[in-house]
Write an enzyme that holds these catalytic residues in place. Structure first.
Site, PDB file in Angstrom:
ATOM      1  CB  SER A 320      -1.234 -29.125  41.062  1.00 38.40           C
ATOM      2  OG  SER A 320      -0.346 -29.995  41.681  1.00 38.40           O
ATOM      3  CD1 TRP A 323      -5.049 -35.321  39.951  1.00 45.06           C
ATOM      4  CD2 TRP A 323      -3.230 -35.292  41.246  1.00 45.06           C
ATOM      5  NE1 TRP A 323      -4.375 -36.494  39.733  1.00 45.06           N
ATOM      6  CE2 TRP A 323      -3.248 -36.507  40.518  1.00 45.06           C
ATOM      7  CE3 TRP A 323      -2.180 -35.062  42.122  1.00 45.06           C
ATOM      8  CZ2 TRP A 323      -2.256 -37.472  40.634  1.00 45.06           C
ATOM      9  CZ3 TRP A 323      -1.185 -36.027  42.243  1.00 45.06           C
ATOM     10  CH2 TRP A 323      -1.229 -37.222  41.509  1.00 45.06           C
ATOM     11  CG  HIS A 324      -1.496 -33.597  45.662  1.00 43.21           C
ATOM     12  ND1 HIS A 324      -1.204 -32.738  44.638  1.00 43.21           N
ATOM     13  CD2 HIS A 324      -0.404 -34.379  45.826  1.00 43.21           C
ATOM     14  CE1 HIS A 324       0.016 -32.991  44.208  1.00 43.21           C
ATOM     15  NE2 HIS A 324       0.531 -33.982  44.905  1.00 43.21           N
ATOM     16  N   GLY A 325      -6.023 -34.222  46.741  1.00 40.85           N
ATOM     17  CA  GLY A 325      -7.032 -34.730  47.655  1.00 40.85           C
ATOM     18  C   GLY A 325      -8.194 -33.782  47.807  1.00 40.85           C
ATOM     19  CG  PHE A 480      -2.473 -38.118  47.058  1.00 39.43           C
ATOM     20  CD1 PHE A 480      -3.353 -37.396  47.833  1.00 39.43           C
ATOM     21  CD2 PHE A 480      -1.190 -38.285  47.496  1.00 39.43           C
ATOM     22  CE1 PHE A 480      -2.938 -36.838  49.016  1.00 39.43           C
ATOM     23  CE2 PHE A 480      -0.757 -37.731  48.664  1.00 39.43           C
ATOM     24  CZ  PHE A 480      -1.639 -37.011  49.431  1.00 39.43           C
TER      25      PHE A 480
END
Lengths: 480, 387
Positions: A320, A323-325, A480
């Site tokens: 997770s 996934w944000h960056g 994102f």
């Protein structure tokens, strides 16, 4: 195009909504699709092609998945191809620059030449629509949803502009029926309008004010940042990211309702959480649900031993975070939260449950704030320095010489007012909001109606005034 | 819950608002209150709709900037937002570009930039300051040989003259008097080189000690319209002995206390509010009458090279009919005609100074002390190179 821009509010929105409602009901999906593609293509027309072509592949694959004449191995193979295509696209656009950069760093360390590479631009919203397309393929594979009846229906699910850029992440089985048929009522429209204006107010009147303070402070030399400035920066950022993202979700849900759609809620007063686990039930719920259904449970969920459950949780949060960056900070942020969740899972039935509510809330809020430090800083080292500065009890003397910033330049009275307002709004328990009828889609009393009309009007007018007066208007979640 | 007809009405109002506000972009009209007005500048180019711009997304960005500038309710919206800053919060917005106005008690307004300058020690090397003074002296000497006096006028900064009206928290524990700025470090070199200049900061400090009020209007950033009357007395004394045609005195019709006008309210105007601040302290306004004793052809022709502090001086000079039509070079970048202030299409970098200066009886260079590091925008160096 962003929702909180004058051109969206006063050009795109009236033209789109008028066209949508003037069109016969059977044509409204087409109007919504054309509007959504124009919305997406507005800033980056080239990437609209990526969106359409990749959706076409997924649409074709979903019909292969639903072929009753094929066996499980074939269907698993098709799903694997779909996942590789989607994750490959995400990996290429979002992570290739990062991995090449890391590889070049390693090669430089080894005294070798670097890889020749041209930086790739990131299509806006790719993280969100990739997850939506994956949810579609998996739902069809699992049989929880039938394949879209037409490509335009599927493309509308992927590209529907209210949620295209920054969520909430919509899962196909939640909206498939609504794409086929949905009610358009005055109640629904007004409820959507209320939600949209509320979100606009959160974003423009609160998040932008606090964002300016946070940005100013985070770009200073972190190693010498005085403690009060460090706390101001992180508190402003903590509320900025919430009001920015929750404001965007409100706008998305509101616009959806104005078009007859009902999207799932994305936030539920997260800063009232009494544990990190509780926080993740309230923060970015659509991502948490997606991660639970499409990663945590397939990994084994909580069916194994305690250590295995903890590890599963930790891995999910690591993913997770990534996934944000594409940055080690996001990975570290994911690992940080994963660690707290795993620990809480282990201690769930222990003494932690008996800690007084105020203490557990305060501790959780502190943990979340420290997490945002990792999230907001550029490097892990910066995050470490920043956390140090938060507990550096050095004196005020020489502060301005060290930083070159006076207190009135750091935070204006209006930003201070917005910080206090943001804190009050964020810390009011959800039971109080429920008692006030705030969480209901439609008001039930005359007072609630009048209050919503008044607050919605104020938010719209003041946000318009503020937008005209400021050019600073980025959405945090666009990257994102 | 609103009834059905009320709901329809609300939705109708919403649509009407969106369309109405959106379409105002095409209506300039005469109602400046709604559309343009103070602080609104149209600078965005018309968006390009060629294939390359469309593909790169440049068209979209250009459209947004273009629309933001022309948004039909822009003036009203900006004033409303500024009023929100002012009324409940008692401040003006911080601007990343342009001027940030600092609001202090008693409606004392300052430009943020001036406060910052007053408390920031000058980092400039001494050698550069000395060279700057030498350049000015050399230019004065060369022009003196041509019979053209050149006077440097240094205007004071409001933050230096009235620091007691600035909150201590804005000064960060410093005082302007305790910080050496570039002009304060340049001053000894000017004296050492024998430069003829008007030391506005020293003069204003003397006047302040002597108890002379209204040196700056609380609502203005420039020297007050009233104090520039006194500045002109000093300038006449400095310039007239060298002028073939001296600058005559002009009479005053009155000098009553009044609501701030012209440059005495420039910061107030910059706040751009729906409702002007109250109370605004009154300041004396010298109502100048044109002098008639000296005929037009006996008046001097003065070339002005200046920043905004030059405008009040020039305005009074021409209100008093005390100079012949001439030219001003604002910041040494844009040229305009005096007294009507119409722009001239003149490329300053291509001026042949040896010829150009002969058209004038005197040259006056005006800058505020915070501009000391600009070296008069390169004017003296250029002049020395050509004369």
């Amino acid at each position: 195009m962003v929702f909180s821009s004058l051109i969206f509010l006063y050009v795109f929105l009236p033209v789109f909504l008028t066209s949508y409602y003037l069109a016969p009901i059977r044509w409204r999906n087409h109007v919504a699709l054309i509007g959504s593609l124009l919305f997406y293509a507005w800033g980056e027309p080239v990437f609209a092609g990526v969106l359409i072509l990749s959706s076409l592949c997924d649409y074709g694959l979903s019909h292969c998945l639903a072929n009753p004449g094929k066996g499980p191995a074939y269907r698993r193979g098709v799903l694997t191809v779909g996942l590789i295509l989607n994750l490959g696209l995400l990996g290429y656009f979002k992570y290739a620059n990062f991995f090449v950069g890391q590889t070049n760093g390693l090669l430089a360390w080894l005294g070798q030449g670097s890889l020749v590479w041209t930086q790739i631009a990131l299509p806006i919203g790719i993280s969100f629509f990739t997850f939506q397309k994956i949810s579609y393929l998996v739902d069809v594979y699992r049989g929880t949803a039938k394949p879209a009846r037409s490509f335009t229906d599927f493309l509308l699910f992927v590209a529907l502009f209210p949620q295209l850029i920054a969520g909430p992440i919509i899962r196909y089985h939640d909206v498939a029926e609504q794409i086929r048929e949905r009610a358009h009522t005055a109640d629904k429209f007004l409820s959507g309008l209320w939600r949209f204006t509320l979100g606009l107010g959160k974003k423009v009147l609160i998040a932008n004010q606090l964002g300016a303070v946070a940005d100013l402070l985070f770009k200073q030399e972190i190693a010498t940042l005085p403690m009060p400035y460090a706390w101001t920066a992180i508190l402003c950022y903590t509320f900025q990211i919430y009001f920015d993202f929750a404001g965007y979700s409100d706008m998305a849900i509101g616009l959806g309702r104005m078009m007859g759609f009902e999207f799932a809620e994305n936030f539920n007063h997260p800063y009232t959480a009494r544990s990190v686990t509780d926080f993740w039930r309230r923060w970015h719920c659509s991502l948490s649900t997606f991660m639970r259904d499409y990663l945590y449970i397939p990994l084994g969920g909580n069916r194994g031993r305690a250590w295995r459950t903890g590890l599963n949780l930790w891995l999910v949060f690591l993913a997770s975070g990534f996934w944000h960056g594409a940055s080690w900070n996001f990975v570290a942020w994911g690992a940080y939260h994963g660690t707290f969740l795993s620990l809480e899972k282990g201690f769930r039935h222990g003494r932690l449950a008996h800690i007084p509510a105020v203490l557990s809330w305060a501790f959780t809020f502190l943990v979340i704030c420290c997490g945002w430090v990792i999230f907001r800083t550029e490097t892990i080292a910066d995050a470490g320095h920043f956390l140090q500065r938060m507990i550096a009890f050095d004196s005020w003397s020489g502060v301005t010489d060290r930083v070159g910033l006076f207190w009135p330049d750091v935070i204006s009275h209006r930003a201070t007012g917005m910080l206090v307002l943001a804190a009050i709004v964020s810390f009011i328990p959800d039971t109080v909001w429920t008692r006030w009828g705030w969480d209901q889609a439609c008001p039930t009393t005359r007072w609630q109606s009048a209050g919503r009309i008044a607050l919605g009007t104020i938010c719209l007018l003041l946000a318009t005034a503020s937008l005209a007066n400021q050019s600073y208007n980025p959405f945090i979640y666009f990257r994102f | 819950m609103p009834r059905y007809s009320t709901k329809t009405l609300l939705i109708g109002i919403f649509f009407a608002w969106l369309w109405g506000a959106g379409l105002l972009v095409f209506w300039r009209g005469s109602n400046q209150w709604l559309t343009l007005g103070g602080g609104s500048v149209l600078s965005a180019p018309t968006p390009k709709f060629d294939l390359a711009s469309l593909r790169s997304g440049a068209t979209a960005r250009q459209c947004e900037v273009w629309y933001n500038e022309r948004f039909g309710l822009r003036n009203l919206a900006v004033r409303t937002d500024n009023q929100i800053y002012m009324t409940p919060f008692g401040e003006a917005p911080q601007r990343t570009e342009g001027t940030t106005v600092i609001v202090e008690p008693g409606t004392w307004l300052f430009e943020h930039h001036y406060i910052e300058h007053a408390i920031t020690p000058s980092p400039r090397p001494e050698s550069e300051l000395r060279a700057a003074a030498r350049d000015i002296r050399a230019a004065q000497e060369k022009l003196r040989k041509l019979g053209i006096p050149l006077l440097l006028v240094v205007a004071p900064s409001k933050a230096e003259v009235y620091p007691e009206h600035i909150s201590p928290i804005r000064l960060g524990g410093r005082t302007p008097a305790g910080v050496l700025t570039s002009f304060e470090r340049l001053r000894p070199f000017l004296q050492e080189e024998g430069v003829r200049y008007y030391d506005g900061p020293s003069r204003f400090a003397e006047w302040k000690v002597a108890g002379r009020p209204h040196l700056f209007a609380p609502t203005g950033t420039h020297w007050s319209y009233d104090s520039t009357q006194e500045v002109w007395h000093d300038l006449r004394a400095l310039l007239n002995p060298d002028l073939r045609h001296p600058i005559p005195e002009w009479p005053l019709r009155s000098r009553d206390l009044a609501h701030p006008q012209r440059n005495d309210r420039d910061l107030l105007a910059l706040l751009h509010l729906l409702n002007e601040l109250r109370p605004v302290p009154p300041v004396p306004f010298p109502d100048i009458a044109p002098q008639t004793s000296v005929p037009a052809d006996q008046l001097p022709r003065i070339l002005w090279i200046h920043d905004s502090f030059g405008y009040p001086l020039i305005k009074q000079l021409y209100d008093g009919n005390a100079a012949q039509p001439s030219v001003g070079l604002y910041y040494f970048t844009s040229a305009y005609r005096l007294p009507d202030r119409t722009p001239i299409n003149l490329d300053i970098s291509k001026i042949r100074w040896a010829e150009f200066v002969k058209e004038y009886d005197a040259i006056v260079v005006v800058w505020t002390e915070i501009a000391a590091d600009t070296d008069s925008w390169g004017f003296f160096k250029l002049l020395n190179g050509q004369l």
